[in-house]
Design an enzyme around this catalytic site. Structure first.
Site, short mmCIF file in Angstrom:
data_model
loop_
_atom_site.label_atom_id
_atom_site.label_comp_id
_atom_site.label_asym_id
_atom_site.label_seq_id
_atom_site.Cartn_x
_atom_site.Cartn_y
_atom_site.Cartn_z
N HIS A 1 118.04 94.89 19.23
CA HIS A 1 117.37 95.93 20.27
C HIS A 1 118.47 96.34 21.27
O HIS A 1 118.94 95.34 22.09
CB HIS A 1 116.14 95.05 20.76
CG HIS A 1 115.49 95.97 21.58
ND1 HIS A 1 114.76 95.56 22.78
CD2 HIS A 1 115.18 97.27 21.68
CE1 HIS A 1 113.84 96.49 23.43
NE2 HIS A 1 114.23 97.74 22.55
N TYR B 1 129.98 119.33 16.55
CA TYR B 1 128.88 118.68 17.08
C TYR B 1 127.95 117.91 16.27
O TYR B 1 127.01 117.78 16.93
CB TYR B 1 128.41 119.33 18.34
CG TYR B 1 129.47 120.10 19.22
CD1 TYR B 1 130.09 119.22 20.23
CD2 TYR B 1 129.65 121.42 19.13
CE1 TYR B 1 131.15 119.84 21.29
CE2 TYR B 1 130.69 122.01 20.08
CZ TYR B 1 131.32 121.17 20.80
OH TYR B 1 132.13 121.66 21.79
N ASN C 1 126.93 115.04 15.71
CA ASN C 1 127.30 113.58 16.40
C ASN C 1 125.96 113.22 17.02
O ASN C 1 125.32 114.25 17.72
CB ASN C 1 128.26 113.55 17.20
CG ASN C 1 129.54 114.17 16.68
OD1 ASN C 1 130.22 113.77 15.79
ND2 ASN C 1 129.92 115.26 17.62
N ASP D 1 130.43 113.40 12.96
CA ASP D 1 131.17 113.88 11.98
C ASP D 1 132.66 113.53 11.91
O ASP D 1 133.17 112.70 12.56
CB ASP D 1 131.08 115.55 12.40
CG ASP D 1 131.90 115.80 13.77
OD1 ASP D 1 132.62 115.25 14.20
OD2 ASP D 1 131.36 116.98 14.32
N HIS E 1 129.38 117.10 25.95
CA HIS E 1 130.00 116.47 24.69
C HIS E 1 131.13 115.52 25.28
O HIS E 1 131.50 114.49 24.90
CB HIS E 1 130.83 117.60 23.99
CG HIS E 1 131.64 116.71 22.91
ND1 HIS E 1 131.00 116.35 21.97
CD2 HIS E 1 133.05 116.88 22.74
CE1 HIS E 1 132.00 115.81 20.93
NE2 HIS E 1 133.11 116.39 21.24
#
Length: 131
Positions: A20, A120, A122, A28, A98
């Site tokens: 948890h 992007y 990801n 990518d 990013h």
């Protein structure tokens, strides 16, 4: 050998060790890999396996509380943005610059690299608990 689910033994083992609150970066082929976390590189050739395939496989195996992606995905990669919004409806998906996503990724316990070759693609997943 497993009959269904994730067959990659490195990935299966890594998923079994998560708890948890642990972070999992699904990225990518172009995302910088942070130093420290366990890395399972699934990239075979450009586009294989796709970000969507890997993300869907992980979401089928893990309890996920939410995700964080790069804000830039909306403009640079609308297809991936739409995919993330469908997989994480409502407030379950946070969007950050990013650069901030790369910084947050340093706290990941596991990195799963896909063969995706689009900008992007990801997401940083936060593991939940099944009870």
């Amino acid at each position: 050998m497993r009959k269904a689910g994730i067959l990659n033994r490195h990935l299966s083992g890594a998923l079994a060790e998560l708890g948890h609150g642990d972070l999992v970066l699904v990225c990518d082929a172009g995302m910088p890999i942070p130093v420290g976390p366990r890395v399972v590189d699934l990239a075979f050739v450009a586009g294989v396996p796709s970000f969507a395939q890997v993300l869907d496989g992980l979401l089928a195996e893990l309890v996920v509380e939410g995700g964080v992606a790069a804000r830039e995905v909306r403009e640079a990669n609308p297809g991936t943005a739409a995919l993330l919004e469908r997989r994480f409806p409502g407030a379950a998906l946070g969007l950050v610059p990013h650069q901030e996503l790369k910084e947050l990724s340093a706290g990941a316990r596991l990195v799963v690299r896909t063969g995706e070759a689009s900008p992007y693609a990801n997401v940083l997943l936060t593991c939940g608990v099944f009870f």
